[in-house]
Design a protein around this motif. Structure first.
Motif, PDB file in Angstrom:
ATOM      1  N   ARG A  79       0.849  -1.236  -0.077  1.00 40.74           N
ATOM      2  CA  ARG A  79      -0.044   0.060  -0.032  1.00 40.74           C
ATOM      3  C   ARG A  79       0.771   1.250  -0.094  1.00 40.74           C
ATOM      4  O   ARG A  79       1.669   1.317   0.724  1.00 40.74           O
ATOM      5  N   LEU A  80       0.586   2.176  -1.009  1.00 44.49           N
ATOM      6  CA  LEU A  80       1.188   3.433  -1.166  1.00 44.49           C
ATOM      7  C   LEU A  80       0.616   4.422  -0.889  1.00 44.49           C
ATOM      8  O   LEU A  80      -0.536   4.475  -1.334  1.00 44.49           O
ATOM      9  N   ASN A  81       1.179   5.626  -0.026  1.00 41.70           N
ATOM     10  CA  ASN A  81       0.389   6.890  -0.381  1.00 41.70           C
ATOM     11  C   ASN A  81       0.463   7.466  -1.911  1.00 41.70           C
ATOM     12  O   ASN A  81       1.590   7.266  -2.421  1.00 41.70           O
ATOM     13  N   PRO A  82      -0.514   8.091  -2.177  1.00 41.07           N
ATOM     14  CA  PRO A  82      -0.453   8.737  -3.610  1.00 41.07           C
ATOM     15  C   PRO A  82       0.709   9.465  -3.801  1.00 41.07           C
ATOM     16  O   PRO A  82       1.231   9.696  -5.276  1.00 41.07           O
ATOM     17  N   GLU A  83       1.496  10.028  -3.039  1.00 37.73           N
ATOM     18  CA  GLU A  83       2.491  11.165  -3.160  1.00 37.73           C
ATOM     19  C   GLU A  83       3.616  10.455  -3.559  1.00 37.73           C
ATOM     20  O   GLU A  83       4.874  10.710  -4.092  1.00 37.73           O
ATOM     21  N   SER A  84       3.637   8.920  -3.352  1.00 37.48           N
ATOM     22  CA  SER A  84       4.842   8.147  -3.556  1.00 37.48           C
ATOM     23  C   SER A  84       4.772   7.453  -5.248  1.00 37.48           C
ATOM     24  O   SER A  84       5.493   6.641  -5.307  1.00 37.48           O
ATOM     25  N   GLY A  85       3.458   7.677  -5.617  1.00 37.87           N
ATOM     26  CA  GLY A  85       3.195   7.076  -6.828  1.00 37.87           C
ATOM     27  C   GLY A  85       2.321   5.888  -6.577  1.00 37.87           C
ATOM     28  O   GLY A  85       1.793   5.794  -5.595  1.00 37.87           O
ATOM     29  N   ARG A  86       2.199   4.609  -7.477  1.00 32.82           N
ATOM     30  CA  ARG A  86       1.314   3.691  -7.564  1.00 32.82           C
ATOM     31  C   ARG A  86       1.749   2.449  -8.261  1.00 32.82           C
ATOM     32  O   ARG A  86       2.564   2.894  -9.430  1.00 32.82           O
ATOM     33  N   LEU A  87       1.433   1.320  -8.162  1.00 27.05           N
ATOM     34  CA  LEU A  87       1.730   0.185  -8.719  1.00 27.05           C
ATOM     35  C   LEU A  87       0.825  -0.383  -9.530  1.00 27.05           C
ATOM     36  O   LEU A  87      -0.514  -0.527  -8.890  1.00 27.05           O
ATOM     37  N   ALA A  88       0.834  -1.181 -10.516  1.00 26.30           N
ATOM     38  CA  ALA A  88      -0.346  -1.798 -11.280  1.00 26.30           C
ATOM     39  C   ALA A  88       0.278  -3.010 -12.061  1.00 26.30           C
ATOM     40  O   ALA A  88       1.636  -3.019 -12.422  1.00 26.30           O
ATOM     41  N   ALA A  89      -0.599  -3.982 -12.153  1.00 23.31           N
ATOM     42  CA  ALA A  89      -0.253  -5.071 -13.004  1.00 23.31           C
ATOM     43  C   ALA A  89      -0.113  -4.657 -14.577  1.00 23.31           C
ATOM     44  O   ALA A  89      -1.131  -3.732 -14.673  1.00 23.31           O
ATOM     45  N   PHE A  90       0.864  -5.130 -15.261  1.00 19.36           N
ATOM     46  CA  PHE A  90       0.989  -4.772 -16.726  1.00 19.36           C
ATOM     47  C   PHE A  90      -0.420  -5.099 -17.447  1.00 19.36           C
ATOM     48  O   PHE A  90      -0.988  -4.255 -18.120  1.00 19.36           O
ATOM     49  N   ASP A  91      -1.041  -6.408 -17.241  1.00 18.05           N
ATOM     50  CA  ASP A  91      -2.382  -6.544 -17.964  1.00 18.05           C
ATOM     51  C   ASP A  91      -3.517  -5.605 -17.470  1.00 18.05           C
ATOM     52  O   ASP A  91      -4.203  -5.359 -18.480  1.00 18.05           O
ATOM     53  N   GLN A  92      -3.497  -5.090 -16.391  1.00 25.30           N
ATOM     54  CA  GLN A  92      -4.382  -4.251 -16.154  1.00 25.30           C
ATOM     55  C   GLN A  92      -4.176  -2.716 -16.544  1.00 25.30           C
ATOM     56  O   GLN A  92      -5.020  -2.147 -17.124  1.00 25.30           O
ATOM     57  N   PHE A  93      -2.960  -2.163 -16.433  1.00 22.17           N
ATOM     58  CA  PHE A  93      -2.688  -0.900 -17.017  1.00 22.17           C
ATOM     59  C   PHE A  93      -2.743  -0.859 -18.441  1.00 22.17           C
ATOM     60  O   PHE A  93      -3.408  -0.004 -18.977  1.00 22.17           O
ATOM     61  N   PHE A  94      -2.303  -1.974 -19.271  1.00 22.12           N
ATOM     62  CA  PHE A  94      -2.390  -2.006 -20.751  1.00 22.12           C
ATOM     63  C   PHE A  94      -3.394  -2.440 -21.232  1.00 22.12           C
ATOM     64  O   PHE A  94      -3.674  -2.499 -22.549  1.00 22.12           O
ATOM     65  N   ARG A  95      -4.213  -3.126 -20.241  1.00 22.87           N
ATOM     66  CA  ARG A  95      -5.649  -3.958 -20.774  1.00 22.87           C
ATOM     67  C   ARG A  95      -5.150  -4.836 -21.699  1.00 22.87           C
ATOM     68  O   ARG A  95      -5.733  -4.963 -23.115  1.00 22.87           O
ATOM     69  N   SER A  96      -4.306  -5.978 -21.398  1.00 30.37           N
ATOM     70  CA  SER A  96      -3.815  -6.880 -22.513  1.00 30.37           C
ATOM     71  C   SER A  96      -3.733  -8.205 -21.563  1.00 30.37           C
ATOM     72  O   SER A  96      -4.019  -8.112 -20.454  1.00 30.37           O
ATOM     73  N   GLU A  97      -3.177  -9.149 -22.100  1.00 29.64           N
ATOM     74  CA  GLU A  97      -2.997 -10.400 -21.338  1.00 29.64           C
ATOM     75  C   GLU A  97      -1.766 -11.180 -21.856  1.00 29.64           C
ATOM     76  O   GLU A  97      -0.983 -10.646 -22.853  1.00 29.64           O
ATOM     77  N   GLY A  98      -1.262 -11.817 -20.771  1.00 29.84           N
ATOM     78  CA  GLY A  98       0.119 -12.838 -21.044  1.00 29.84           C
ATOM     79  C   GLY A  98       1.032 -12.150 -20.465  1.00 29.84           C
ATOM     80  O   GLY A  98       2.397 -12.349 -20.714  1.00 29.84           O
ATOM     81  N   HIS A  99       1.024 -11.150 -19.478  1.00 34.02           N
ATOM     82  CA  HIS A  99       1.937 -10.653 -18.990  1.00 34.02           C
ATOM     83  C   HIS A  99       1.918 -10.776 -17.450  1.00 34.02           C
ATOM     84  O   HIS A  99       1.979  -9.506 -16.777  1.00 34.02           O
ATOM     85  N   SER A 100       1.547 -11.669 -16.959  1.00 37.10           N
ATOM     86  CA  SER A 100       1.403 -11.897 -15.727  1.00 37.10           C
ATOM     87  C   SER A 100       2.528 -11.426 -14.481  1.00 37.10           C
ATOM     88  O   SER A 100       2.243 -11.062 -13.423  1.00 37.10           O
ATOM     89  N   GLU A 101       3.577 -11.709 -14.901  1.00 32.65           N
ATOM     90  CA  GLU A 101       5.027 -11.241 -14.120  1.00 32.65           C
ATOM     91  C   GLU A 101       5.314  -9.992 -14.396  1.00 32.65           C
ATOM     92  O   GLU A 101       6.501  -9.744 -13.920  1.00 32.65           O
ATOM     93  N   SER A 102       4.608  -8.819 -15.183  1.00 31.05           N
ATOM     94  CA  SER A 102       5.191  -7.714 -15.307  1.00 31.05           C
ATOM     95  C   SER A 102       4.315  -6.672 -14.661  1.00 31.05           C
ATOM     96  O   SER A 102       3.276  -6.853 -14.469  1.00 31.05           O
ATOM     97  N   TYR A 103       5.190  -5.605 -14.127  1.00 31.42           N
ATOM     98  CA  TYR A 103       4.668  -4.662 -13.269  1.00 31.42           C
ATOM     99  C   TYR A 103       4.773  -3.151 -13.802  1.00 31.42           C
ATOM    100  O   TYR A 103       5.844  -3.086 -14.639  1.00 31.42           O
ATOM    101  N   VAL A 104       4.121  -2.184 -13.346  1.00 29.92           N
ATOM    102  CA  VAL A 104       3.920  -0.993 -14.112  1.00 29.92           C
ATOM    103  C   VAL A 104       4.030   0.056 -12.693  1.00 29.92           C
ATOM    104  O   VAL A 104       3.173  -0.125 -11.699  1.00 29.92           O
ATOM    105  N   PHE A 105       4.825   0.925 -12.751  1.00 32.81           N
ATOM    106  CA  PHE A 105       5.115   1.894 -11.727  1.00 32.81           C
ATOM    107  C   PHE A 105       4.762   3.384 -12.392  1.00 32.81           C
ATOM    108  O   PHE A 105       5.189   3.730 -13.564  1.00 32.81           O
ATOM    109  N   ILE A 106       3.698   3.871 -11.712  1.00 35.07           N
ATOM    110  CA  ILE A 106       3.354   5.276 -12.339  1.00 35.07           C
ATOM    111  C   ILE A 106       3.663   6.199 -11.123  1.00 35.07           C
ATOM    112  O   ILE A 106       3.210   6.083 -10.190  1.00 35.07           O
ATOM    113  N   ASN A 107       4.314   7.333 -11.761  1.00 36.23           N
ATOM    114  CA  ASN A 107       4.599   8.506 -10.593  1.00 36.23           C
ATOM    115  C   ASN A 107       3.540   9.206 -10.020  1.00 36.23           C
ATOM    116  O   ASN A 107       2.522   9.085 -10.412  1.00 36.23           O
ATOM    117  N   GLU A 108       3.923   9.913  -9.060  1.00 36.47           N
ATOM    118  CA  GLU A 108       2.826  10.571  -8.085  1.00 36.47           C
ATOM    119  C   GLU A 108       2.195  11.575  -9.087  1.00 36.47           C
ATOM    120  O   GLU A 108       0.827  11.896  -8.866  1.00 36.47           O
TER     121      GLU A 108
END
Length: 395
Positions: A79-108
């Motif tokens: 769990r992160l405070n919004p001021e530190s950015g956020r994490l998301a699963a690749f498939d969720q962020f890019f709305r795709s499939e097949g990247h279950s072990e890939s992650y995305v970090f989005i800045n604050e």
């Protein structure tokens, strides 16, 4: 004559008896040859000297808690405070499939992200995107981080926009994924040569996804050491302000191995005071009430008798905007201060070719620190003058 011949024969017989006896005595029986079994030398496997060196330099870390979860549920624990950015699963962020072990970090600010994806050779690589209006730019591969690294994943950028953590495989790793840290070089858009952050964070298992929430001063990292297939352990820890290692004279070899392997987190608690405070901070992360309070609650001294505790108390029309500018400037000042500390620590261990870049970075940061300190004082003075004029005129 006959008697003489008989005497000669008898004498010959008498002399032949001791000679035969002497010959029999000279025969020595040899002992049978016994074949000895070959000596088998068993060589004990030698530990990788890098692992030995890492263990001797194990960093002192307070681990406040840990939780074993399915690998797919890792992000639900961090769990992160919004001021530190956020994490998301690749498939969720890019709305795709097949990247279950890939992650995305989005800045604050939500305008820049880092992610991992396979390249044309099927190797995991790191990329970045910038948000232009409502659209994301084309992916740009990160440069400068692949010396001794074959696979890279699990990115996390600190709020200073310079300090970058990720996990990697390769000859610089001691087993599976290891966690590395590097610094962005703003002059050429590349990164400095990554450095393995060592133990207790790294091991011969897979260690990855190192994250720090600077606002709450809580860190997370994930490992699959001692875990069954499909499981991982998420550790929560207190990020150190400087690096301290365990004193080898104060602990046994077994204790030092325990610290390096994180065999028991309670052994890192000391008196437990810091852990207790960290657990309280951990409870507040992500709570809407806490987020709301952080936006409105303040502590700003106007004079010896008046202190504002809420942004709604400002009376001068320009004061709220000035105060928000002051908050932003203070944050920049804090980020620069942290950047300076990290750059100086990095400089002490950097290679000669990296020290040139770091030297310029430190000098620039020192100039910014001086300028921002002056800006903070100017803004504080302007707000106090505006508010004091209204308070004095209302009497």
């Amino acid at each position: 004559m006959r008697i003489r011949n008989i005497a000669i024969i008898a004498l010959a017989l008498l002399t032949s008896v001791p000679m035969q006896a002497q010959k029999k005595k000279a025969v020595v029986k040899k002992a049978p040859i016994v074949k000895k079994a070959p000596i088998v030398v068993v060589e004990e496997p030698q530990e990788d000297p890098r692992i030995t060196d890492m263990r001797e330099a194990t960093q002192q870390i307070i681990f406040i808690d840990s939780m074993v979860v399915a690998k797919d549920d890792i992000l639900s624990i961090i769990r992160l405070n919004p001021e530190s950015g956020r994490l998301a699963a690749f498939d969720q962020f890019f709305r795709s499939e097949g990247h279950s072990e890939s992650y995305v970090f989005i800045n604050e600010m939500g305008n820049k992200c880092y992610f991992s994806d396979e390249n044309a050779n099927g190797q995991m690589r790191l990329y970045t995107l910038d948000k232009l209006g409502e659209e994301w730019s084309e992916p740009l591969a990160l440069k400068g981080i692949y010396d001794g690294i074959s696979e890279a994943n699990y990115p996390y950028m600190m709020t200073d926009g310079t300090t970058f953590y990720f996990a990697a495989k390769g000859k610089e790793s001691i087993g599976g994924y290891d966690i590395f840290v590097t610094r962005a070089d703003s002059e050429n858009g590349q990164f400095l040569r990554p450095e393995n952050i060592g133990m207790p964070f790294n091991s011969e298992a897979n260690d990855y996804l190192y994250v720090i929430d600077e606002l709450s001063n809580i860190g997370y990292f994930v490992t699959d050491r001692r875990q069954p297939e499909g499981k991982a352990c998420v550790y929560m820890f207190i990020p150190p302000t400087s690096r301290h290692i365990y004193n080898s004279d104060a602990y046994t070899d077994e204790q030092l191995r325990g610290f390096a392997d994180i065999s028991r987190i309670a052994n890192t608690w000391g008196k437990g005071t810091e852990r207790k405070l960290a657990l309280e901070r951990l409870k507040t992360i992500g709570k809407s009430s806490a987020a709301k309070q952080s936006r409105s609650a303040i502590s700003f001294i106007i004079n010896d008798r008046v202190t504002y505790t809420d942004i709604s108390q400002f009376q001068a029309p320009e004061s709220p905007d000035l105060y928000r500018e002051l908050q932003g400037t203070r944050k920049q000042l804090k980020d620069i201060e942290q950047l300076l500390e990290k750059s100086r620590n990095f400089y002490a261990k950097a290679k000669p070719e990296d020290k040139r870049v770091l030297r310029t970075e430190i000098l620039d940061a020192e100039k910014q620190f001086v300028r921002l300190t002056a800006d903070v004082k100017t803004l504080e003075k302007r707000i106090r003058q505006s508010e004091s004029n209204i308070i004095n005129n209302s009497k």
